[in-house]
Scaffold this active site. Structure first.
Site, PDB file in Angstrom:
ATOM      1  N   ASP A 477       0.859  -1.185   0.000  1.00 52.63           N
ATOM      2  CA  ASP A 477       0.000   0.000   0.000  1.00 52.63           C
ATOM      3  C   ASP A 477       0.890   1.227   0.000  1.00 52.63           C
ATOM      4  OD1 ASP A 477      -2.250  -1.341   0.121  1.00 52.63           O
ATOM      5  OD2 ASP A 477      -2.805  -0.888   2.177  1.00 52.63           O
ATOM      6  N   THR A 479      -0.370   4.577   1.315  1.00 52.15           N
ATOM      7  CA  THR A 479      -0.682   5.409   2.475  1.00 52.15           C
ATOM      8  C   THR A 479      -0.359   4.692   3.772  1.00 52.15           C
ATOM      9  OG1 THR A 479      -2.471   6.238   1.143  1.00 52.15           O
ATOM     10  CG2 THR A 479      -2.478   6.866   3.449  1.00 52.15           C
ATOM     11  N   ASP A 799      -4.435  -2.896   5.023  1.00 53.15           N
ATOM     12  CA  ASP A 799      -4.963  -2.460   6.319  1.00 53.15           C
ATOM     13  C   ASP A 799      -6.484  -2.548   6.391  1.00 53.15           C
ATOM     14  OD1 ASP A 799      -5.506  -0.492   4.544  1.00 53.15           O
ATOM     15  OD2 ASP A 799      -4.375   1.089   5.551  1.00 53.15           O
TER      16      ASP A 799
END
Length: 1278
Positions: A477, A479, A799
């Site tokens: 990912d 972020t 996440d």
């Protein structure tokens, strides 16, 4: 109605119940939550009037919530239960011990130990020895016979040690995970209103009657009823399996269920059920129940092993039926999902044991199991040969050379001899079997996992640690993993001017500033806030959506307080809210003005919102027309420069609706969201974590490809990827958006094709604007790809809840410890406790270190094994007694196994591990360099030992230890042999520290204190054993000269090691590797039992190896063709034979033979291959479940090698339906006979191939669908 039922309940309970204080009972609330949609609304209407009335019954206020009085909260907990689901019973320590005992190597050892122990206590009565031959004198001395039991006990001790360490490991890991889980649960907060204040409380503290805030992305921690909602959509797939989002409104559906997720919108709900009474709780209790039933079933299953398969199927069905009954009793709502969940519950234990549904067996485990079995077999052969040679020598010597008759009285003595030989054989076997192997693996993994915790990796599945060492690709990912997840506004285009940093408030016209701050304050979710820093001098805390936090921070930077505006306009006063979602890519809030008009504030992705703007505010606060060419200019001069620097651009706009136009149609979004006036465009940045570029460089050096998968736009993604070093300026790698990626990988029908993915993924580095499905598709595509010889091992970070599938699919799933949701953590293998990419690099390092540690241990272990086995074997055969006594062997075993595994498995990792490429699945555990070291050291040690054994007495001028008389005391000669042998192992242990042919074996030796301690400790114990061991150890004290000679010969192995590393491995062509990775088709038997009903493994494939397969197949094909030919020759024409429906008995027999020929061709290979795995030579048959209608592109199989033989029968070019084949030559008959049936994927169809497509499905499709087909005629004539 409510009152009646409530009083009934009250009277039925003997003791005073608190239900009297509330207007509804627990039972009523549970029944209410079982209803859906309008049923629920009607029920509330009937029983409580409306939602307000319902809140009154629960003694709560929709605006102010509960009072928050401790007494009230406690009372609610007592009446309605706590918001806790009792955790599943952890496995007891004994259960874990039992599981650890199932290891193959340990079972071999246990058997050896028991046999050895049993034999050591066997004492035949003494008989007259003189008549029984000369050899009878030297049976064994007393010390040997007295010490015989030690060996068996010691092996058992080593087994116990391994089992306890393994079980303790699993137990502490489980405990650690539960500890983390409870810590996470305590940290999980839920926003509720109590006493008019919005507060955050731990999830466990929620009680029935609480007014909870519902916000985007949050899961529901309890069941509730919607009081007020803005555009609320919920993903209920986790409960119902329906992927469509459900819209929740006061008119249609009020029920909010725990475990579901808010996908859009926000709102408020009143909590109606918590803990075990909530929907999730009900399912959990059922699951736990079925898991316990399952354990009982397990015991029954052991008793009736014969019916394993049948039982498993029955058990699944019974499980779901029982659970359905339970569900009916407990609640009707869980009914739809019950069968699904109960099956999962019933099979949970099995799945855990096999650990295969998630992934194949870990690379290292597969290789080790295979190697251990190979070594065990070799040891067994050696020990058998030893016993046979000893017995033959004895028999020849006694009955042939001495020419003695077999006397009955001598039988016990002869038996005693044979028993002694058997014990020597078992000794050889024990030395050969590497009992230290499981221990080394366990220690290495346990040590790594403990140390990885310090490196912010919480390992949930032990094998993930080692799989990570083989990783070839990481899909990360952006972020929070690569960046800091702290959004800040760094540039702004305001009042016709581009500010490269946040402007001073004086530089902005007051009217625009007021507009801007009002828009930011009301058009950001009220759950998003900027909180004061936790520590002095720290950064302000960002709570909620990070992009909105950046805007709120921007308003603070402009010296304005957004909170005062929010106090003036609370959330209830917002007229309408269009929340952000992936389709709109914007959020809008409508306020009702004093004059009856409306004002709408919007914010969203600039490329989308600017298209809807037709005016823009200028420097003097006036609005001017904003034409398409102005927009293009703005994109060129403002947005692209911002995006190229990696900034996310957000446009803020507003629109006024005049009161005179009446109320707009708020549901018609297209009309509402047009004609906006642009306020400003801001550039938001999430800065790259400072340590990430370096970590990525290390990954690339280590042969790991890092790919970035993000929902952000492609320019931002590309800029961040360049800053991180994922993209280099001169590279020809590609960056794609999700849409383009999907377009390229799908065919005209919209189906994903592996070949298309294979064209993209090797060069793909950035996937932007991607959905969770894209991430899963990419991961699956890379894993399933066969473009590169090595199968890719993929690690994924995630996440969100929606990352679950990708994390599950990946070889190693990393979940974020801070930002991650429960679902993501549950699906993951390793949890990053600091959400940082550089921790992944540490995991790679530790993974590679585990692999290397095991290889080091093997290199050492196998050298000792080879030497000890050969010495014991030759010694026993030449002198009829092993030069190394059983107790001495045991000490050697202890050094080489337990101590060496401790010493070599705890080597700390070094940065050098990241300088080589990953090993991959098929790389052998023992490389050719290691094999060179093993054989080289083995040769040195054998030369020294045999020289000492047969010429030592002359060299040291001492008495020979060979052929000593009965019960003679230990000799100096044999003591020197034993001492030298042990010292050579000690020095070779230092050699074993390097496995890649490095010259400096002392490099970093002092970084590993355990290693140094063990080497010195072993040396000291060896001195004690030799000097003071006496009779039990068959040793005599040596003088200083002898010690120096022994030490010198031992030290020689270090010097010899340098000689060996000088020989280039490439020259030694004869060297073989060992311990290759297991292919999917070579999974050990224990797992096969558990996977009987899964399609992962093909049983026949294990039995039939390549040569046998082709041989069977050739025979089978010939037999089939013979059968078919003879069947058809009797008919006048083959078509007649097929179509004629005659009652002639001989004809019937022929027809039966034809069908049998087809059938027999299948039975051998039934279920042999899955279509995905056509690359393997074992998989020579196409999958039995292809229907007739299937027409697939030609995929070359083994059969293609036979294409020439079958050349006349190629017929795929003609349509199978409308051609009538002409009678060919008899040999070609089989292929044509079945021709009209199916356009098979193979070009060269023969009877075997084609029938395989049909028969499993014949009952369903073929005969029914094609009445004219030959098979149909055959079946009917039967």
């Amino acid at each position: 109605m409510a009152n009646n039922s409530y009083s009934g309940v009250k009277n039925s309970v003997a003791e005073a119940n608190h239900d009297g204080d509330f207007g509804c009972t627990l039972k009523e609330l549970r029944a209410l939550m079982e209803l859906r949609g309008t049923e629920g609304i009607n029920k509330i209407g009937e029983s409580y009037g409306d939602v307000q009335g319902f809140c009154n019954r629960l003694k709560t206020s929709p605006t102010d919530g509960l009072s928050g009085q401790p007494a009230d909260i406690e009372k609610r907990k007592t009446v309605f239960g706590q918001n806790l689901i009792p955790p599943k019973k952890p496995k007891t320590f004994l259960q874990l011990v039992w599981e650890a005992l199932q290891d193959v190597t340990l079972i071999i050892l246990e058997v050896a130990a028991v046999v050895s122990l049993g034999l050591s206590f066997y004492r035949p009565q003494d008989a007259e020895r003189e008549d029984c031959g000369k050899a009878a004198g030297g049976v064994e001395d007393e010390t040997e016979s007295e010490a015989g039991w030690i060996e068996g006990v010691a092996i058992l001790l080593s087994v116990i040690c391994v089992v306890l360490v393994t079980a303790f490991n699993d137990w502490s890991k489980e405990k650690q995970f539960r500890g983390l889980q409870s810590r996470i649960e305590q940290e999980q907060k839920f926003t509720v209103v109590r006493g008019g204040q919005v507060i955050q409380i731990p999830v466990a503290e929620i009680v029935v009657g609480d007014i909870a805030q519902v916000k985007f992305r949050g899961p529901f921690a309890a069941d509730g009823i919607l009081i007020q909602g803005n555009d609320l959509k919920v993903d209920e797939s986790s409960l119902t399996g329906e992927s469509d989002h459900v819209k929740k409104t006061q008119q249609k559906d009020l029920m909010l269920l725990s475990g579901t997720h808010v996908m859009e919108g926000s709102g408020k709900m009143v909590v109606t059920a918590v803990g075990v009474n909530s929907q999730t709780g009900i399912i959990f209790t059922l699951l736990l129940g079925s898991a316990e039933d399952d354990e009982e079933d397990e015991e029954e299953k052991k008793k009736e092993k014969g019916e394993k398969k049948k039982q498993r199927k029955n058990k699944k069905q019974d499980g779901s039926i029982e659970n359905r009954k339970k569900a009916k009793a407990q609640d009707g709502a869980a009914m739809e999902m019950q069968p699904l969940n109960s099956d999962e519950g019933a099979d949970a234990e099995e799945k855990k044991k096999a650990n295969l549904p998630k992934k194949e067996k870990s690379v290292l485990q597969g290789k080790l199991t295979k190697l251990a079995v190979q070594i065990g077999k070799a040891g067994l052969v050696m020990s058998a040969i030893t016993v046979i040679i000893l017995v033959v020598l004895f028999v020849v010597d006694t009955f042939w050379i001495q020419n003695l008759p077999w006397v009955k009285a001598c039988t016990p003595i002869y038996i005693q001899f044979f028993v002694k030989f058997f014990i020597i054989g078992v000794t050889v076997l024990v030395v050969a079997v590497p009992e230290g192997l499981p221990l080394a693996v366990t220690i290495s993994l346990a040590y790594s996992v403990k140390k990885m915790m310090k490196d912010n990796n919480l390992v949930r599945h032990l094998d993930a640690c080692e799989t990570m060492g083989n990783a070839t690709a990481i899909c990360s990912d952006k972020t929070g993993t690569l960046t800091m997840n702290r959004m800040t506004v760094v540039q702004a285009y305001l009042a016709g001017k581009l500010f490269k940093k946040v402007p001073e408030p004086e530089n902005i016209p007051a009217s625009i500033l007021d507009f801007l701050i009002l828009g930011i304050a009301v058009n950001c979710a009220y759950t998003t806030k900027i909180m004061p820093p936790e520590k002095e001098g720290g950064l302000p805390r960002q709570v909620g959506n990070k992009t909105e936090c950046a805007l709120l921070g921007f308003s603070n930077d402009l010296k304005r307080d957004y909170q005062t505006i929010r106090n003036e306009i609370p959330e209830e006063k917002l007229y309408k809210v269009y929340t952000f979602n992936s389709v709109r890519k914007s959020m809008s809030t409508v306020l009702k003005m004093a004059d009856g008009g409306y004002r709408m504030f919007s914010k969203g992705a600039s490329e989308i919102l600017l298209k809807k703007c037709y005016k823009i505010l200028t420097a003097n606060g006036e609005s001017k027309l904003f034409r398409p060419r102005d927009r293009d200019e703005m994109v060129k001069k403002v947005i692209e420069p911002m995006a190229s620097e990696g900034l996310r651009t957000i446009c803020l706009a507003y629109r006024d609706f005049a009161a005179s136009d009446g109320e707009p149609d708020w549901d018609n979004e297209n009309d509402i969201l047009t004609g906006l006036t642009c306020l400003c465009v801001v550039g938001i940045e999430d800065p790259v974590r400072p340590e990430v570029p370096d970590a990525i460089k290390k990954c690339q050096r280590a042969g790991i490809t890092v790919r970035m998968v993000t929902g952000d736009n492609i320019n931002t993604a590309r800029a961040i990827a360049t800053k991180c070093g994922i993209l280099q300026p001169a590279d020809d790698f590609i960056c794609l958006e999700g849409k383009e990626f999907n377009r390229r990988i799908r065919n005209a029908k919209g189906e994903i094709e592996q070949e298309r993915i294979d064209k993209i993924w090797p060069k793909l580095r950035v996937l932007a604007r991607s959905s969770p499905t894209d991430k899963h598709t990419l991961v699956k595509g890379i894993i399933d790809s066969t473009v590169i010889e090595q199968r890719q091992v993929v690690a994924v970070t995630g996440d969100g809840t929606n990352d679950g599938p990708a994390l599950k699919k990946a070889d190693v799933g990393f979940a974020m410890g801070i930002a991650g949701t429960d679902v993501a953590k549950e699906a993951s293998d390793i949890i990053l406790t600091d959400d940082n990419f550089s921790s992944i690099v540490k995991a790679v390092m530790w993974g590679r270190n585990v692999y290397d540690s095991i290889s080091k241990f093997l290199q050492f272990q196998l050298t000792v094994n080879v030497v000890a086995v050969i010495v014991a074997f030759t010694g026993a055969c030449i002198t009829q007694d092993s030069p190394l006594k059983a107790v001495q062997m045991l000490w050697v075993n202890l050094i080489m196994d337990t101590f060496a595994s401790l010493a070599l498995a705890t080597e700390p990792p070094t940065e050098a591990l990241l300088l080589r490429k990953p090993y991959g699945r098929n790389k052998p555990l023992i490389s050719r360099t290691m094999m060179k070291n093993i054989l080289g050291q083995g040769v040195y040690q054998l030369v020294i030992i045999f020289t000492l054994l047969f010429a030592g007495e002359k060299m040291f001028d001492i008495d020979s230890g060979r052929n000593t008389p009965l019960r003679a005391p230990p000799s100096e000669h044999y003591t020197i042999v034993f001492n030298t042998f042990v010292l050579m192992q000690l020095f070779n242990e230092i050699n074993a520290r390097k496995i890649h042919g490095e010259r400096n074996v002392f490099d970093g030796i002092f970084n590993n204190l355990i290693f140094c301690t063990i080497v010195f400790g072993t040396f000291i114990i060896q001195i004690v054993i030799v000097q003071f061991g006496g009779k039990p150890f068959s040793c005599v004290a040596l003088n200083i000269d002898q010690w120096l000679w022994c030490t010198f010969l031992g030290f020689g192995s270090l010097l010899w090691g340098q000689v060996i590393s000088s020989i280039p491995t490439s020259r030694l062509k004869f060297l073989k590797t060992a311990g290759h990775g297991t292919q999917k088709e070579e999974i050990p038997d224990e797992e096969l039992d558990e996977l009987d009903d899964m399609e992962e493994i093909d049983h026949a494939e294990r039995e039939l190896r390549r040569g046998q397969i082709l041989w069977f197949r050739g025979l089978n094909r010939i037999q089939t063709q013979m059968d078919v030919v003879s069947a058809f020759q009797s008919g006048t024409s083959f078509q007649g034979a097929l179509r004629r429906q005659t009652s002639n008995s001989s004809q019937q027999q022929h027809d039966i033979r034809v069908v049998n020929a087809f059938r027999s061709s299948i039975s051998l290979y039934e279920g042999l291959e899955k279509p995905e795995s056509r690359t393997s030579i074992h998989n020579f048959m196409t999958h039995p479940e292809f229907r007739i209608e299937d027409s697939e592109p030609h995929i070359p199989l083994i059969d293609d090698t036979d294409a020439e033989d079958d050349a006349p029968t190629k017929r795929n070019s003609t349509s199978p339906r409308n051609t009538t084949p002409t009678p060919p030559s008899p040999t070609a008959v089989p292929a044509v006979a079945v021709a009209p049936l199916s356009p098979s994927p193979n070009q060269n169809n023969n009877a075997v191939e084609s029938s395989n497509h049909l028969l499993p499905e014949a009952t369903k499709a073929s005969s029914a669908s094609m009445p004219g087909s030959p098979l149909h005629s055959l079946e009917t004539s039967l």
